[in-house]
Write an enzyme that holds these catalytic residues in place. Structure first.
Site, PDB file in Angstrom:
ATOM      1  N   LEU A  33       0.818  -1.210   0.000  1.00 36.52           N
ATOM      2  CA  LEU A  33       0.000   0.000   0.000  1.00 36.52           C
ATOM      3  C   LEU A  33       0.859   1.271   0.000  1.00 36.52           C
ATOM      4  O   LEU A  33       1.920   1.312   0.610  1.00 36.52           O
ATOM      5  CB  LEU A  33      -0.920  -0.002   1.229  1.00 36.52           C
ATOM      6  CG  LEU A  33      -1.880  -1.212   1.308  1.00 36.52           C
ATOM      7  CD1 LEU A  33      -2.722  -1.122   2.577  1.00 36.52           C
ATOM      8  CD2 LEU A  33      -2.775  -1.296   0.078  1.00 36.52           C
ATOM      9  N   HIS A  37      -3.290   4.428  -2.555  1.00 37.48           N
ATOM     10  CA  HIS A  37      -4.333   3.611  -1.913  1.00 37.48           C
ATOM     11  C   HIS A  37      -4.975   4.392  -0.758  1.00 37.48           C
ATOM     12  O   HIS A  37      -6.185   4.338  -0.566  1.00 37.48           O
ATOM     13  CB  HIS A  37      -3.735   2.316  -1.336  1.00 37.48           C
ATOM     14  CG  HIS A  37      -3.188   1.384  -2.369  1.00 37.48           C
ATOM     15  ND1 HIS A  37      -1.867   1.030  -2.433  1.00 37.48           N
ATOM     16  CD2 HIS A  37      -3.801   0.716  -3.377  1.00 37.48           C
ATOM     17  CE1 HIS A  37      -1.670   0.187  -3.428  1.00 37.48           C
ATOM     18  NE2 HIS A  37      -2.833  -0.019  -4.026  1.00 37.48           N
ATOM     19  N   SER A 188       2.659   0.473  -6.506  1.00 34.83           N
ATOM     20  CA  SER A 188       3.375  -0.506  -5.685  1.00 34.83           C
ATOM     21  C   SER A 188       4.689  -0.901  -6.359  1.00 34.83           C
ATOM     22  O   SER A 188       5.676  -1.208  -5.690  1.00 34.83           O
ATOM     23  CB  SER A 188       2.515  -1.757  -5.488  1.00 34.83           C
ATOM     24  OG  SER A 188       1.278  -1.379  -4.935  1.00 34.83           O
TER      25      SER A 188
END
Ligand code: PAF
Length: 281
Positions: A33, A37, A188
């Site tokens: 995350l 996010h 990510s």
């Protein structure tokens, strides 16, 4: 924050939430995350009584087994982050829980899955649809949140929701791309970049912005070539595709219409594949 690892556990909590007539916002993720996010979680928290985050690295959307193996993830770090955010429930199933048997469903997206990511990552969007439809059926949220960095994914999920899951009545909310200080779209995969690759990565959005923010008057072909050439000048970067597409159909445009056209890019930075997009204004 409640942690559920099985559908059964999750359902037990969701039943209570639904019984209390609370609205559910859903943020599906594959973990690792980042602030992108977290911004989706904030949006969900502002618009719903309950926010549910899922963390599941979905094997069926990876066309390349190496990419799946290398996909970053650290559950402890993710949970630490979520504890500090307004996440009420986190769902962390394993592969057997989500795919007790092979999912043989093939989705038809009327061509929007055939361009860009769909062309270079065969079967990727079918895998995304398999997992998102399963998650939607389990969670049955009022709203689900996705980042616009994955421009084509948002279109696919909107199509999936309208065409295959209309009875669930889910609103799909697409949220702005969150960027690092130098413009790099949060992802990510950025964690996989070396120091020198990370420096190069910032160029992608800089070059897209240069050509997207102020409509240059170039033809589609000229624009595509100029962007690709400028990006490829960096020793770490290699363009996989630059496409200039209509915001609705996602097909390459013949004429650029500011406000209705987006530049999409997939670029290798060393071995890390990055995507980004910018609306032409
Ligand atoms: O965007 C992602 O992280 C994934 O594609 C999603 C939507 C969670 C499905 O696995």
């Amino acid at each position: 924050m409640i942690i559920a690892r099985t559908k059964k556990e999750l359902n037990r909590y969701l039943k209570l939430v639904r019984k209390a007539n609370k609205t559910i916002g859903f943020v599906p993720t594959m973990g690792a995350l980042h602030k992108g996010h977290l911004s989706l979680i904030k949006c969900s928290d502002n618009e719903n009584n309950f926010t549910l985050v899922s963390i599941f690295v979905n094997p069926t959307q990876f066309n390349n087994p190496d990419d799946l193996k290398k996909y970053p993830g650290n559950e402890t770090e993710d949970l630490d982050l979520l504890l500090r955010e307004s996440c009420d429930i986190v769902f962390i199933p394993d592969v057997d829980e989500m795919y007790p048997e092979d999912d043989k469903r093939i989705f038809d997206f009327d061509g929007i899955d055939k361009v860009m990511e769909g062309k270079f990552r065969k079967g990727h969007f079918n895998g995304v649809a398999q997992i998102v439809s399963k998650l939607f059926e389990i969670v049955r949220p009022n709203k689900a949140y996705f980042g616009r960095k994955d421009f084509q994914q948002v279109a696919i999920i909107n199509y999936l929701n309208k065409t295959y899951l209309p009875d669930l009545g889910i609103d799909i909310i697409s949220c702005d791309i969150i960027r690092e200080g130098d413009g790099l779209a949060m992802s990510s995969r950025n964690r996989l970049l070396s120091v020198s690759e990370r420096k190069s990565a910032g160029l992608i959005s800089k070059i897209l912005t240069k050509y997207g923010r102020k409509f240059s008057g170039y033809s589609v072909e000229e624009l595509r070539n100029r962007i690709a050439e400028e990006i490829n000048l960096d020793k770490n970067l290699e363009v996989e595709y630059i496409d200039i597409v209509d915001d609705e159909s996602l097909q390459t445009v013949s004429e650029i219409i500011p406000g209705k056209t987006t530049i999409c890019a997939a670029v290798y930075d060393g071995n890390v594949r990055l995507i980004d997009n910018i609306a032409i204004t």
